[in-house]
Write a protein that holds these residues in place. Structure first.
Motif, short mmCIF file in Angstrom:
data_model
loop_
_atom_site.label_atom_id
_atom_site.label_comp_id
_atom_site.label_asym_id
_atom_site.label_seq_id
_atom_site.Cartn_x
_atom_site.Cartn_y
_atom_site.Cartn_z
N GLY A 1 13.67 -100.54 -73.06
CA GLY A 1 14.62 -100.11 -74.08
C GLY A 1 14.48 -100.83 -75.40
O GLY A 1 15.04 -101.91 -75.59
N GLY A 2 13.75 -100.25 -76.32
CA GLY A 2 13.68 -100.79 -77.68
C GLY A 2 13.06 -102.16 -77.76
O GLY A 2 11.90 -102.36 -77.43
N HIS A 3 13.83 -103.14 -78.19
CA HIS A 3 13.30 -104.48 -78.45
C HIS A 3 13.53 -105.44 -77.29
O HIS A 3 13.39 -106.66 -77.47
CB HIS A 3 13.95 -105.05 -79.72
N GLU A 4 13.86 -104.97 -76.11
CA GLU A 4 14.16 -105.84 -74.99
C GLU A 4 12.92 -106.11 -74.13
O GLU A 4 12.27 -105.18 -73.65
CB GLU A 4 15.25 -105.22 -74.10
N LEU A 5 12.59 -107.38 -73.96
CA LEU A 5 11.55 -107.81 -73.04
C LEU A 5 12.26 -108.46 -71.85
O LEU A 5 12.93 -109.48 -72.01
CB LEU A 5 10.60 -108.82 -73.70
N VAL A 6 12.13 -107.86 -70.68
CA VAL A 6 12.83 -108.34 -69.49
C VAL A 6 11.90 -109.26 -68.71
O VAL A 6 10.79 -108.88 -68.33
CB VAL A 6 13.28 -107.16 -68.61
N VAL A 7 12.35 -110.48 -68.45
CA VAL A 7 11.56 -111.50 -67.76
C VAL A 7 12.18 -111.76 -66.38
O VAL A 7 13.38 -112.04 -66.28
CB VAL A 7 11.51 -112.80 -68.57
N THR A 8 11.35 -111.67 -65.34
CA THR A 8 11.81 -111.93 -63.97
C THR A 8 11.09 -113.17 -63.44
O THR A 8 9.90 -113.11 -63.11
CB THR A 8 11.54 -110.73 -63.05
N PRO A 9 11.77 -114.31 -63.37
CA PRO A 9 11.12 -115.54 -62.89
C PRO A 9 10.68 -115.43 -61.44
O PRO A 9 11.29 -114.70 -60.63
CB PRO A 9 12.21 -116.60 -63.05
#
Length: 500
Positions: A109-117
């Motif tokens: 979504g747009g400018h969101e970078l989702v990080v999953t540790p």
């Protein structure tokens, strides 16, 4: 205290059944951090679940291709148990590591970078997030535009309310300030200017490349962190308070070069004067950047070193824009908005600083400038329909936020008197230094210092549509047919370019 202890004991009563202990509260599962901080204007700006302490941004940039590549290391603290968290960023990401372990990452979504540790993150745990990335910022668009400005000899990463998305991953909201190290490698002969001080001189790297480094040691909002890359003449000096002054001038200013220097070189003088009104200067360095003609079309109060459009020097020197952007070092940079709806605390204050400078220079009193501005806009002008205290997300930088915002402060000055007014300004700057504030908090402070009920004044000038009627003290001070103050042409020039 006894009642609280009894209640707590009852809630944790253990039942022994078949040798097993039951009834103990279950441990909460980690949950995702939010994709925004809930700002009423820009709800998806920033991210929840963590707080950033420091950014280390290490880049390589080629002006010939506009290619930017590098690594940003984010040192943060988790504010809850996290299963994943978001960063605001637009460029292509090669890898993400969290505390040394490779993490999953996905654009969502747009400018969101989702990080999953790879491993659970617990509340109060320190996070070291390393993001490796590359891209051509001028070709990356969000909602149809790019905030990155490519020029004939380099680039400018200067914009508000968002710019970091195009050059480093961040928690992009003024509520999450951090310190910064910015290091950029560019071809030999190209200059790089950013915030703060240079911890070391430019260093040769690989054959044909030089690395420039900058450091900001005071808390800094993400949108106030900038890059100016290209051909610049850098001038250094020492300010009256002993701080380094670093000014930079595009070598392509042409006939405007003299006017630019005659303006920006007064920065230390202006800050010295403003310190006498607003309190001690809150940062570690001073300066300014005169951008090239094909750069930005506005000025921005980038922390310690504002960046100015070449348009400001079109009609000669312009000290008023220097006053405006450096007033922001107190109002906007050190004391930042808690939400973007509070933008009056930035722009109204910086605009009124211009009026105070005019008064100091004998080019028109603040009262004369109020009178002239009040008469400039007829009662049926759209100007009076914009609320400086709540302009709306699409009018954050409307002229009324600046001009009617300054008028509101002048009315406050008349209502409380000079003694109280000039105690309110430095107290506000000191009490919220390196933090955030709201209009409501400012009103409370003004009422406490002045001993007056100011609710009607704030409601009328900041939150009510229409041209306010001048009564009482305000009416007695206002001239019937105001003459144009000597400073107005320069103020108008600054006004026309500042709004972006």
């Amino acid at each position: 205290m006894r009642r609280a202890l009894v209640a707590a004991a009852a809630a944790l009563t253990l039942t022994i059944a078949g040798g097993a202990v039951t009834g103990a509260p279950a441990q909460a599962e980690p949950s995702p951090g939010g994709p925004g901080l809930g700002d009423s204007y820009f709800p998806d700006y920033g991210n929840s679940g963590y707080d950033v302490d420091h950014y280390d941004i290490r880049l390589r940039y080629d002006p010939a291709t506009d290619k930017l590549s590098g690594t940003t290391t984010i040192v943060a603290r988790a504010t809850k148990d996290l299963s994943r968290f978001n960063l605001d960023f637009l460029l292509d990401v090669e890898s993400v590591k969290v505390n040394g372990w490779t993490a999953g990452h996905a654009r969502r979504g747009g400018h969101e970078l989702v990080v999953t540790p790879a491993r659970p993150v617990t509340k109060d745990q320190q996070l070291t997030v390393v993001v490796k990335y590359a891209g051509i910022p001028s070709q990356v668009k969000y909602d149809g535009y790019t905030a990155w400005t490519r020029t004939a000899d380099g680039a400018l990463a200067v914009n508000e309310p968002e710019i970091s998305w195009w050059w480093y991953p961040s928690n992009d909201h003024p509520k999450d300030k951090a310190t910064f190290d910015v290091s950029v490698s560019v071809p030999d002969g190209v200059e790089v200017i950013s915030n703060g001080v240079q911890p070391r001189p430019p260093l040769p790297e690989l054959l044909g490349w030089t690395r420039w480094s900058w450091r900001s040691v005071k808390p800094q909002a993400t949108y106030l962190t900038f890059l100016a890359i290209g051909q610049y003449d850098i001038v250094t000096d020492t300010a009256p308070n002993g701080q380094p002054v670093i000014n930079a001038y595009s070598t392509r200013l042409g006939e405007a070069a003299g006017a630019a220097r005659a303006s920006v070189e007064r920065t230390a003088e202006v800050i010295d004067w403003e310190s006498g009104i607003f309190g001690p200067y809150p940062f570690e360095a001073q300066g300014g950047v005169a951008a090239p003609p094909d750069g930005i079309g506005f000025a921005l109060e980038t922390q310690t070193r504002p960046v100015y459009s070449a348009g400001f020097w079109r009609r000669g020197s312009n000290p008023y824009v220097i006053v405006h952007e450096n007033a922001h070092q107190w109002f906007g940079d050190s004391v930042s908005v808690k939400e973007w709806r509070n933008i009056w605390l930035n722009e109204g204050f910086a605009s009124y600083a211009e009026w105070l400078w005019s008064e100091e220079q004998g080019e028109g009193t603040a009262q004369e400038l109020f009178d002239f501005t009040y008469a400039l806009y007829p009662a049926d002008d759209e100007f009076w329909q914009v609320l400086p205290g709540n302009p709306g997300a699409d009018r954050v930088f409307d002229g009324a936020v600046y001009d009617r915002g300054a008028m509101a402060l002048h009315q406050l000055r008349l209502a409380v008197g000079d003694d109280a007014f000039f105690r309110i300004l430095p107290r506000w700057a000191a009490s919220h230094q390196y933090g955030n504030g709201t209009i409501e908090q400012f009103q409370t402070l003004a009422e406490r210092i002045s001993g007056k009920d100011l609710d009607a004044l704030f409601t009328t000038w900041l939150f009510t549509k229409g041209r306010p009627e001048l009564t009482g003290t305000a009416a007695r001070h206002t001239a019937a047919t105001p003459a144009q103050p000597k400073s107005w042409p320069k103020l108008r020039q600054a006004h026309d370019l500042l709004h972006h």
